[in-house]
Design a protein around this motif. Structure first.
Motif, mmCIF file in Angstrom:
data_model
loop_
_atom_site.group_PDB
_atom_site.id
_atom_site.type_symbol
_atom_site.label_atom_id
_atom_site.label_comp_id
_atom_site.label_asym_id
_atom_site.label_seq_id
_atom_site.Cartn_x
_atom_site.Cartn_y
_atom_site.Cartn_z
ATOM 1 N N HIS A 23 0.836 -1.206 0.000
ATOM 2 C CA HIS A 23 0.000 0.000 0.000
ATOM 3 C C HIS A 23 0.867 1.251 0.000
ATOM 4 O O HIS A 23 0.758 2.106 0.894
ATOM 5 N N ALA A 204 -5.006 -4.567 4.693
ATOM 6 C CA ALA A 204 -5.713 -4.373 3.426
ATOM 7 C C ALA A 204 -7.143 -3.886 3.663
ATOM 8 O O ALA A 204 -7.629 -2.983 2.970
ATOM 9 N N ALA A 205 -7.816 -4.469 4.660
ATOM 10 C CA ALA A 205 -9.182 -4.044 4.971
ATOM 11 C C ALA A 205 -9.197 -2.610 5.471
ATOM 12 O O ALA A 205 -10.087 -1.819 5.112
ATOM 13 N N ALA A 207 -6.970 -0.312 4.765
ATOM 14 C CA ALA A 207 -6.661 0.557 3.625
ATOM 15 C C ALA A 207 -7.900 0.830 2.790
ATOM 16 O O ALA A 207 -8.099 1.944 2.285
ATOM 17 N N ARG A 208 -8.763 -0.178 2.636
ATOM 18 C CA ARG A 208 -10.015 0.028 1.914
ATOM 19 C C ARG A 208 -10.941 0.989 2.644
ATOM 20 O O ARG A 208 -11.668 1.766 2.027
ATOM 21 N N ALA A 209 -10.892 0.936 3.982
ATOM 22 C CA ALA A 209 -11.721 1.858 4.773
ATOM 23 C C ALA A 209 -11.242 3.297 4.606
ATOM 24 O O ALA A 209 -12.042 4.239 4.647
ATOM 25 N N ARG A 211 -9.538 4.358 1.858
ATOM 26 C CA ARG A 211 -9.745 4.700 0.460
ATOM 27 C C ARG A 211 -10.880 3.855 -0.088
ATOM 28 O O ARG A 211 -10.648 2.887 -0.816
ATOM 29 N N PRO A 212 -12.115 4.151 0.281
ATOM 30 C CA PRO A 212 -13.226 3.277 -0.100
ATOM 31 C C PRO A 212 -13.428 3.129 -1.598
ATOM 32 O O PRO A 212 -13.985 2.147 -2.056
ATOM 33 N N THR A 213 -12.941 4.085 -2.364
ATOM 34 C CA THR A 213 -13.107 3.971 -3.824
ATOM 35 C C THR A 213 -11.904 3.296 -4.467
ATOM 36 O O THR A 213 -11.881 3.099 -5.667
ATOM 37 N N GLY A 214 -10.881 2.959 -3.627
ATOM 38 C CA GLY A 214 -9.715 2.235 -4.117
ATOM 39 C C GLY A 214 -8.965 2.931 -5.210
ATOM 40 O O GLY A 214 -8.266 2.299 -5.962
#
Length: 214
Positions: A23, A204-205, A207-209, A211-214
């Protein structure tokens, strides 16, 4: 920016390395509270629930923080429950690992280095099994001597003890390493049984929180 709540300073370089590898560019802000684990081991996780909430609030108060990752499995359940008070998502670091374990098969062997980790980890596996509507048969054991070595800074010695315990598991579909501190056992194990740990999927989870749009 992602804040991380740890109960050992030895986790900081582990998560920094995972960030650099998977990331890049994700800002991490580390907070370390070893007293939370020490008290939870003596008195139980519920006894430190208020202090865990306070630690999460302090971590989330920093400018730019969009989520908090709790990397300690012993206090993960109480941290997750505090999310409504924190104001940003609180990610329980071992939940993605538990979901993967349930998906891997019904026979789950759980290894830990402290007894206090077992009840919340087993409850988490049961929760993920209900979510997935899959039956599981989880059994757990503490690896003798491993935590003493970890506390002394002997990460390799701890890892080798955990690896030996994992190599002795033969009748499981998957092995769960209940604590982030056990991750490096994968370097020394020879077992053919898939072995899961929490830092990489947990980060990873989180990081998604952030950057929710990835």
């Amino acid at each position: 920016m992602l804040a991380l709540l740890h109960t050992s300073p030895l986790h900081v370089p582990v998560f920094d390395a995972l960030r650099d590898a998977h990331h890049p560019g994700l800002g991490l802000r580390h907070s370390v509270a070893p007293d939370l684990l020490a008290r939870a081991r003596r008195e139980g996780p519920e006894a430190v629930a208020g202090d865990v909430t306070a630690a999460l609030l302090r971590a989330a108060a920093d400018d730019g923080v969009r989520a908090v990752l709790c990397t300690c499995s012993t206090i993960g359940e109480v941290a997750e429950r505090a999310a409504g008070e924190v104001g940003v998502p609180v990610v329980r670091g071992d939940r993605p690992m538990a979901a993967a374990a349930v998906a891997a098969g019904p026979r789950i062997a759980v290894l830990a280095t402290v007894e206090s980790t077992l009840p919340p980890t087993l409850a988490l596996l049961d929760d993920e099994a209900r979510r997935a509507d899959r039956p599981i048969r989880a059994r757990a054991r503490v690896v003798p001597g491993a935590w003493t070595r970890f506390e002394a800074g002997d990460i390799e010695g701890c890892a080798r003890l955990v690896a030996a315990a994992a190599d002795a598991v033969t009748d499981a579909d998957v092995i769960v390493l209940a604590q982030a501190s056990m991750t490096s056992a994968a370097e020394f194990t020879t077992t053919a049984v898939p072995m899961l740990s929490s830092p990489r999927p947990g980060l990873a989870a989180a990081a998604r929180a952030v950057r929710p749009t990835g």
